[in-house]
Design a protein around this motif. Sequence first.
Motif, PDB file in Angstrom:
ATOM      1  N   LEU A 180       0.862  -1.168   0.000  1.00 38.50           N
ATOM      2  CA  LEU A 180       0.000   0.000   0.000  1.00 38.50           C
ATOM      3  C   LEU A 180       0.903   1.223   0.000  1.00 38.50           C
ATOM      4  N   LEU A 181       0.822   2.014  -1.009  1.00 34.70           N
ATOM      5  CA  LEU A 181       1.652   3.200  -1.113  1.00 34.70           C
ATOM      6  C   LEU A 181       0.786   4.439  -0.972  1.00 34.70           C
ATOM      7  N   PHE A 182       1.357   5.486  -0.367  1.00 37.98           N
ATOM      8  CA  PHE A 182       0.642   6.743  -0.344  1.00 37.98           C
ATOM      9  C   PHE A 182       1.358   7.717  -1.257  1.00 37.98           C
ATOM     10  N   ASP A 217      10.585  -9.393  -6.283  1.00 39.53           N
ATOM     11  CA  ASP A 217       9.337  -9.990  -6.745  1.00 39.53           C
ATOM     12  C   ASP A 217       8.630  -8.956  -7.613  1.00 39.53           C
ATOM     13  N   PHE A 218       8.555  -9.239  -8.930  1.00 41.30           N
ATOM     14  CA  PHE A 218       7.889  -8.328  -9.864  1.00 41.30           C
ATOM     15  C   PHE A 218       6.438  -8.731 -10.130  1.00 41.30           C
ATOM     16  N   ASN A 219       5.981  -9.806  -9.515  1.00 49.26           N
ATOM     17  CA  ASN A 219       4.617 -10.292  -9.709  1.00 49.26           C
ATOM     18  C   ASN A 219       3.765  -9.891  -8.503  1.00 49.26           C
ATOM     19  N   VAL A 220       3.521  -8.586  -8.357  1.00 47.06           N
ATOM     20  CA  VAL A 220       2.791  -8.070  -7.202  1.00 47.06           C
ATOM     21  C   VAL A 220       1.571  -7.268  -7.642  1.00 47.06           C
ATOM     22  N   SER A 221       0.597  -7.175  -6.754  1.00 44.14           N
ATOM     23  CA  SER A 221      -0.628  -6.413  -7.013  1.00 44.14           C
ATOM     24  C   SER A 221      -0.797  -5.349  -5.949  1.00 44.14           C
TER      25      SER A 221
END
Length: 181
Positions: free
Chosen positions: A14-16, A158-162
């Motif tokens: 979760l990024l802000f 890990d480049f397979n993230v959502s």
Amino acid sequence: MKKVVSLTISVVLLLFLGTITDGSSGDYIEVYLIEKSEDSLRLTWKQISKAKKYVLYDNRGKVLYEGNEREFIHKNLTSGEMYEYVLAAFDKDEQLLTKMNVITNTLHPLSNDSVKVDMFFNERMIKIDWSDIPNVQSYTVYRDGKPMVVVSQSEFKDFNVSFGREYMYIIEGIEKVKKIR
């Protein structure tokens, strides 16, 4: 004889700081070096081609650094504490190009033998970097209980993230232990 050494890491992606406006460049910001001491952290990051300035925020959104240098030294910190940052790159029009969250810690004088872990994540990847463990030649990385990959270095991307998803990583190494007779 073998001994299993493992680290358990939980990351919530979760990024802000708003959304990325220009995803076409393919550039993403990456902190590639963290130098640690008991009371300071030096962060160094890669150049982003269209960036005119970089801004480093603390975990409360306070601006710690703003400028075009690719390095910042955070001083007068508490030993052994975790610190969270958001590093953002902006173009000439003040539009956000890319950002990365960084979680790291200062050194503690009594924990020289412990494994140190740094985490980096953005909209495209999660990177986990840990200190080398003596006598361990490879590490198995598990995500959410399932083995993903075996790595020989103490780093994993890990480049397979959502976006908005929580991930649990376990990093397991087999340490060779001498048999005592």
